[in-house]
Structures are given as C-alpha cells and as structure tokens.
Design a protein around this motif. Sequence first.
Motif, PDB file in Angstrom:
ATOM      1  N   ALA A  93      14.476 -13.770 -51.658  1.00 14.75           N
ATOM      2  CA  ALA A  93      14.861 -15.023 -51.296  1.00 14.75           C
ATOM      3  C   ALA A  93      14.842 -15.224 -49.869  1.00 14.75           C
ATOM      4  N   ASP A  94      15.134 -14.075 -48.983  1.00 12.74           N
ATOM      5  CA  ASP A  94      15.415 -14.267 -47.592  1.00 12.74           C
ATOM      6  C   ASP A  94      13.916 -14.443 -47.059  1.00 12.74           C
ATOM      7  N   ARG A  95      12.807 -13.760 -47.293  1.00 11.64           N
ATOM      8  CA  ARG A  95      11.525 -14.123 -46.995  1.00 11.64           C
ATOM      9  C   ARG A  95      10.989 -15.235 -47.320  1.00 11.64           C
ATOM     10  N   LEU A  96      11.505 -15.717 -48.440  1.00 10.68           N
ATOM     11  CA  LEU A  96      10.832 -17.099 -49.026  1.00 10.68           C
ATOM     12  C   LEU A  96      11.200 -18.060 -48.016  1.00 10.68           C
ATOM     13  N   LEU A 122       0.895 -23.691 -56.037  1.00 14.64           N
ATOM     14  CA  LEU A 122       1.874 -22.457 -56.307  1.00 14.64           C
ATOM     15  C   LEU A 122       1.100 -21.092 -56.037  1.00 14.64           C
ATOM     16  N   VAL A 123       1.829 -20.230 -55.164  1.00 16.60           N
ATOM     17  CA  VAL A 123       1.329 -18.917 -54.710  1.00 16.60           C
ATOM     18  C   VAL A 123       2.251 -17.972 -55.200  1.00 16.60           C
ATOM     19  N   THR A 124       2.274 -16.819 -55.956  1.00 11.25           N
ATOM     20  CA  THR A 124       2.870 -16.058 -56.307  1.00 11.25           C
ATOM     21  C   THR A 124       2.904 -14.618 -55.191  1.00 11.25           C
ATOM     22  N   GLY A 125       3.677 -13.872 -55.208  1.00 11.77           N
ATOM     23  CA  GLY A 125       3.892 -12.885 -54.208  1.00 11.77           C
ATOM     24  C   GLY A 125       3.849 -13.452 -52.802  1.00 11.77           C
ATOM     25  N   ALA A 126       4.346 -14.403 -52.598  1.00  8.82           N
ATOM     26  CA  ALA A 126       4.238 -15.095 -51.365  1.00  8.82           C
ATOM     27  C   ALA A 126       5.068 -14.810 -50.081  1.00  8.82           C
ATOM     28  N   SER A 127       5.974 -13.561 -50.267  1.00  2.64           N
ATOM     29  CA  SER A 127       6.900 -13.294 -49.330  1.00  2.64           C
ATOM     30  C   SER A 127       6.338 -12.241 -48.092  1.00  2.64           C
ATOM     31  N   ALA A 128       5.139 -11.903 -48.631  1.00  3.90           N
ATOM     32  CA  ALA A 128       4.352 -10.847 -47.546  1.00  3.90           C
ATOM     33  C   ALA A 128       2.957 -10.847 -47.870  1.00  3.90           C
ATOM     34  N   GLY A 129       2.103 -10.095 -46.940  1.00  2.87           N
ATOM     35  CA  GLY A 129       0.738  -9.861 -46.901  1.00  2.87           C
ATOM     36  C   GLY A 129      -0.040 -11.090 -47.339  1.00  2.87           C
ATOM     37  N   ILE A 130      -1.058 -10.810 -48.171  1.00  2.87           N
ATOM     38  CA  ILE A 130      -1.905 -11.822 -48.720  1.00  2.87           C
ATOM     39  C   ILE A 130      -1.290 -13.232 -49.164  1.00  2.87           C
ATOM     40  N   GLY A 131      -0.474 -12.863 -50.132  1.00  2.00           N
ATOM     41  CA  GLY A 131       0.233 -14.017 -50.692  1.00  2.00           C
ATOM     42  C   GLY A 131       1.091 -14.961 -49.560  1.00  2.00           C
ATOM     43  N   ARG A 132       1.490 -14.565 -48.698  1.00  2.00           N
ATOM     44  CA  ARG A 132       1.936 -15.241 -47.327  1.00  2.00           C
ATOM     45  C   ARG A 132       1.014 -15.979 -46.558  1.00  2.00           C
ATOM     46  N   ALA A 133      -0.119 -15.085 -46.337  1.00  2.00           N
ATOM     47  CA  ALA A 133      -1.049 -15.891 -45.616  1.00  2.00           C
ATOM     48  C   ALA A 133      -1.691 -16.969 -46.514  1.00  2.00           C
ATOM     49  N   PHE A 134      -1.749 -16.862 -47.768  1.00  2.00           N
ATOM     50  CA  PHE A 134      -2.118 -17.836 -48.514  1.00  2.00           C
ATOM     51  C   PHE A 134      -1.313 -19.093 -48.678  1.00  2.00           C
ATOM     52  N   ALA A 135      -0.053 -18.937 -48.747  1.00  2.00           N
ATOM     53  CA  ALA A 135       0.715 -20.072 -48.592  1.00  2.00           C
ATOM     54  C   ALA A 135       0.838 -20.720 -47.047  1.00  2.00           C
ATOM     55  N   ALA A 136       0.747 -20.186 -46.269  1.00  2.00           N
ATOM     56  CA  ALA A 136       0.507 -20.596 -44.888  1.00  2.00           C
ATOM     57  C   ALA A 136      -0.740 -21.430 -44.598  1.00  2.00           C
ATOM     58  N   ALA A 137      -1.865 -20.993 -45.059  1.00  2.00           N
ATOM     59  CA  ALA A 137      -3.078 -21.558 -45.188  1.00  2.00           C
ATOM     60  C   ALA A 137      -3.563 -22.701 -46.208  1.00  2.00           C
ATOM     61  N   LEU A 138      -2.652 -22.732 -47.050  1.00  2.00           N
ATOM     62  CA  LEU A 138      -2.705 -24.003 -47.755  1.00  2.00           C
ATOM     63  C   LEU A 138      -1.862 -25.024 -47.557  1.00  2.00           C
ATOM     64  N   ALA A 139      -0.740 -24.597 -46.795  1.00  2.00           N
ATOM     65  CA  ALA A 139       0.349 -25.691 -46.188  1.00  2.00           C
ATOM     66  C   ALA A 139      -0.550 -26.344 -45.027  1.00  2.00           C
ATOM     67  N   ALA A 140      -1.264 -25.528 -44.154  1.00  2.00           N
ATOM     68  CA  ALA A 140      -1.999 -26.027 -43.108  1.00  2.00           C
ATOM     69  C   ALA A 140      -3.186 -27.055 -43.687  1.00  2.00           C
ATOM     70  N   ALA A 141      -3.576 -26.582 -44.574  1.00  3.52           N
ATOM     71  CA  ALA A 141      -4.693 -27.588 -45.390  1.00  3.52           C
ATOM     72  C   ALA A 141      -4.311 -28.624 -46.228  1.00  3.52           C
TER      73      ALA A 141
END
Length: 265
Positions: free
Chosen positions: A38-41, A8-27
């Motif tokens: 909601a639109d960014r999510l 679970l990643v908070t602040g996931a719509s931009a910046g470091i949070g978005r990068a975290f979500a993408a990296a963890l999904a890739a892992a």
Amino acid sequence: MTPAKRALVTGASAGIGRAFAAALAAAGYTVTAVARRADRLAELLSEMGPGHDHLVADLSTADGVRATTDLLTREHYTVLVNNAGTAVHGDFAATPLDDSLAVLDLNCRAVVALAHAFLAGAEPGAALVNVSSTLGHTPKPGMSVYSATKAFVTSFSESLWHEQKARGVHVFALCPGVTATESQQADDVPSWLVQTPQEVVAHAIDALAHRKGPTVVSGRRNAVLTTVTRLLPRTAALALLGADREPAHRKGASSESALITPPNR
C-alpha cells in the motif's frame, strides 16, 4: 464518442509495472495500480497526479485474484497489463515445493483469471499485455519453474492474439531480457545487455500504438540473442544458460530458495 482510456496494471509498485503505470498515465490513461504494498502504491499515485486509483491485492492468493477480477468485471478498462510475477531460484528438487507452486499460481493462474475477466467485457480497440520473458523461449537451469511459466504465458498470449483479433482486441506477450531494478541489479551481466524498466516499457507502448504481436521482445539485442539461442541444439543452449551455476555436489546442495518479485518479467 471516443471511449475513456483506462488501464489496470498489476505488480505496479516497482520495476516494469511501475514504469508501465507511469507511462500510461503520461499517455492520458486513467490508471488503476494493483500491488501488495500500500505504501508503494500511495507513493506512485502521488507521482502520477490526480485522477488515478489503486487496489491493494496479493495476486498469489485467491482473495487477491478475486478482488482484481471483480474490479475488471465491474469497471470498464481499455488496457490490462498482466505484469505481476515471481521466481524461485535454485535446483528444483532442492527447493520447497510450496515455493514452486506459488510461482505457478502467480505467473499462470492469476494471469489466466485476470485475462478471462478482462476479455469477457473487452470492446474493439482494447488491449491485453501479458508480461512474459525471453526465458520463456530459452529456459534457464536454476530457474526451471519460472522459465516454464513464462513459456506458458507466451504461448497463451499468442493463442489469444489469434482468437481476439477478429473482435478488434489486441493481445501480445511482452518478453523483456535482463532488466535492472531494485530486486536485481544485474551486476554479473554485461551492461550493454541490461535494460531499464523504462526502456522495456517504451517497446511495449510502441507495440500498443502499432498493434504489434503476438510476441514483442524488448530490443534488437534481446531479439537476436533469443533467436540465436533457439537455433542452437537444445543441449547446447541449456549448457550455455546454465554455465554460471556450479554443480550441486561441488558447492553443496541447499534447500533454501529465494522467492522474489522478478525485476523484469
């Protein structure tokens, strides 16, 4: 049987949070992305592919915190990234008190509430990442409350690292330096000192893999600068970090403040 990898990643719509979500999904993690927009999510989930989900929640509000802690209690996550945060810029006495209290609520109160909900059910091998800042070590005039909240996050995370290691639960504070995102382009900072969100997250993923902690500074340059600044006399460090600010009597004191989602920490 190996437990499912869920983050679970908070602040996931931009910046470091978005990068975290993408990296963890890739892992190979199934990611729940939490943010206000909601639109960014929806855009993020379409990029990550099927199997992931999201929660629209404003963690600066009691309802948003409650919705997220309920989810952490109800579902089993192996990683929590406490990334959501905000900052107020300007002289403390010249900015509205409500803005400063909002920084405290999001950067401290929400972090504590989510960490508690996650750790209450965490199993061996789980990990908690609290995104702090190099400014938690070297406070910056003009961002007094933000710096203080990040000092709190770092100290809190270090204590949790020690408390939780006997359970096999890994906790660390991630301390980025200046990071270029849509809300801070860092045009006034030397380019060699600026990192991308992806670079910051790469350090965090490495720390997760190798169980590093209790504090992880993103990159050697940031680590060196943080160490040097901490070794300076406190008055000298504050003068250095406040050197880009003109005295209020020269530029005119203002009651206006910019409450933003910080780009990096």
